[in-house]
Motif scaffolding. Structure first.
Motif, PDB file in Angstrom:
ATOM      1  N   UNK A  14       0.855  -1.186   0.000  1.00  0.00           N
ATOM      2  CA  UNK A  14       0.000   0.000   0.000  1.00  0.00           C
ATOM      3  C   UNK A  14       0.889   1.232   0.000  1.00  0.00           C
ATOM      4  N   UNK A  64      -3.831  -7.711   6.577  1.00  0.00           N
ATOM      5  CA  UNK A  64      -5.138  -7.341   7.133  1.00  0.00           C
ATOM      6  C   UNK A  64      -5.020  -6.215   8.157  1.00  0.00           C
ATOM      7  N   UNK A  96      -8.657   1.648   6.572  1.00  0.00           N
ATOM      8  CA  UNK A  96     -10.100   1.858   6.525  1.00  0.00           C
ATOM      9  C   UNK A  96     -10.586   2.650   7.728  1.00  0.00           C
ATOM     10  N   UNK A 100      -2.086   0.800  -4.697  1.00  0.00           N
ATOM     11  CA  UNK A 100      -1.381  -0.471  -4.585  1.00  0.00           C
ATOM     12  C   UNK A 100      -0.185  -0.428  -5.517  1.00  0.00           C
ATOM     13  N   UNK A 158     -11.457   2.700  -0.517  1.00  0.00           N
ATOM     14  CA  UNK A 158     -12.047   1.387  -0.246  1.00  0.00           C
ATOM     15  C   UNK A 158     -11.775   0.440  -1.412  1.00  0.00           C
ATOM     16  N   UNK A 198      -8.196  -0.855  -1.335  1.00  0.00           N
ATOM     17  CA  UNK A 198      -7.999  -1.906  -0.329  1.00  0.00           C
ATOM     18  C   UNK A 198      -8.641  -3.212  -0.816  1.00  0.00           C
ATOM     19  N   UNK A 246      -6.798  -8.352   0.139  1.00  0.00           N
ATOM     20  CA  UNK A 246      -6.831  -8.628   1.573  1.00  0.00           C
ATOM     21  C   UNK A 246      -8.278  -8.814   2.014  1.00  0.00           C
ATOM     22  N   UNK A 247      -8.483  -9.733   2.949  1.00  0.00           N
ATOM     23  CA  UNK A 247      -9.822  -9.894   3.511  1.00  0.00           C
ATOM     24  C   UNK A 247      -9.775  -9.605   4.995  1.00  0.00           C
ATOM     25  N   UNK A 248     -10.647  -8.730   5.450  1.00  0.00           N
ATOM     26  CA  UNK A 248     -10.722  -8.447   6.883  1.00  0.00           C
ATOM     27  C   UNK A 248     -12.108  -7.891   7.197  1.00  0.00           C
ATOM     28  N   UNK A 268     -12.941  -5.173   8.704  1.00  0.00           N
ATOM     29  CA  UNK A 268     -13.091  -3.748   8.416  1.00  0.00           C
ATOM     30  C   UNK A 268     -13.457  -3.529   6.950  1.00  0.00           C
ATOM     31  N   UNK A 269     -12.870  -4.360   6.069  1.00  0.00           N
ATOM     32  CA  UNK A 269     -13.191  -4.223   4.642  1.00  0.00           C
ATOM     33  C   UNK A 269     -14.627  -4.660   4.373  1.00  0.00           C
ATOM     34  N   UNK A 272     -16.715  -1.838   5.335  1.00  0.00           N
ATOM     35  CA  UNK A 272     -16.589  -0.701   4.407  1.00  0.00           C
ATOM     36  C   UNK A 272     -17.335  -0.977   3.108  1.00  0.00           C
ATOM     37  N   UNK A 302     -21.050  -0.066   2.909  1.00  0.00           N
ATOM     38  CA  UNK A 302     -21.451   1.328   2.720  1.00  0.00           C
ATOM     39  C   UNK A 302     -21.883   1.547   1.269  1.00  0.00           C
TER      40      UNK A 302
END
Lengths: 103, 105
Positions: free
Chosen positions: A12, A49, A56, A66, B42, B45, B50-52, B54-55, B58, B61
């Motif tokens: 990132x 993560x 976020x 990225x 968003x 990301x 990536x998986x989480x 928070x995502x 997000x 939304x």
């Protein structure tokens, strides 16, 4: 195989566009943990993560791209890239060129 | 009536700040631009793979183009008439997530 992994985005690139002043300690501390302490500062973090969650948390304040691993720059390298060229090149020196001068 | 010494509400009462009750077209355009920038974050990301949790939150939304103008420029307020007020009345509204409102309001 190795070459394709080099060009695949793995980090990132995070730039702080807006400050977290008066948004509460949680968001301020999130920025600190990302290594951001002034606006328009850019940091690079490998995809994870934890980093994604931090981004976020402060998604209104940052700009994210990225980038592959070869585009990652430290703060010193970023500063060197910003620097203007000196406008001349040192070709050599006449210091010590004469026979009686000590080496 | 005109000139530097005209009697306006600002002149007569000293400190007086007025917040317009709705956003101007320029401020609305700026608000949309900010929403799009957050959508881009968003999306970046999400594109990282990536998986989480928070995502997942997000991605729940609504995106800028999916949002109702009503939700873009006003927000729920339990004390206002019609249960809505201009989103610019919320302190720090340009740096907060104010996309969703209670269902039915």
């Amino acid at each position: 195989m190795v070459a394709s992994s080099l060009f695949r985005p793995s980090h990132f690139k995070i730039t702080l566009r807006r400050s977290a002043i008066a948004l509460g300690e949680k968001k301020k501390e999130t920025l600190v943990s990302l290594g951001l302490h002034r606006r328009m500062q850019t940091v690079y973090h490998p995809h994870s993560p934890e980093t994604a969650g931090k981004i976020l948390k402060v998604k209104e304040l940052v700009h994210v791209e990225n980038v592959p691993v070869h585009a990652v720059r430290t703060q010193t390298e970023q500063r060197a890239e910003r620097k203007a060229s000196r406008g001349y090149q040192v070709d050599g020196s006449r210091m010590g060129a004469l026979s009686w001068e000590s080496r | 009536m005109f000139g530097a010494f005209r009697s306006t509400s600002v002149n007569l009462s000293g400190l007086l700040w007025k917040t317009p009750w709705k956003l101007s077209p320029t401020r609305k355009a700026n608000a949309r631009a900010r929403l799009k920038k957050v959508d881009a974050v968003i999306e970046a990301v999400r594109a990282s793979g990536i998986q989480c949790a928070a995502l997942d939150r997000a991605l729940q939304l609504p995106k800028e183009h999916e949002m109702d103008p009503r939700d873009k420029y006003t927000t729920f307020s339990p004390t206002s008439r019609g249960y809505r007020k201009g989103i610019h009345k919320v302190p720090k509204w340009t740096r907060l997530t104010l996309r969703t409102n209670p269902k039915g309001f």
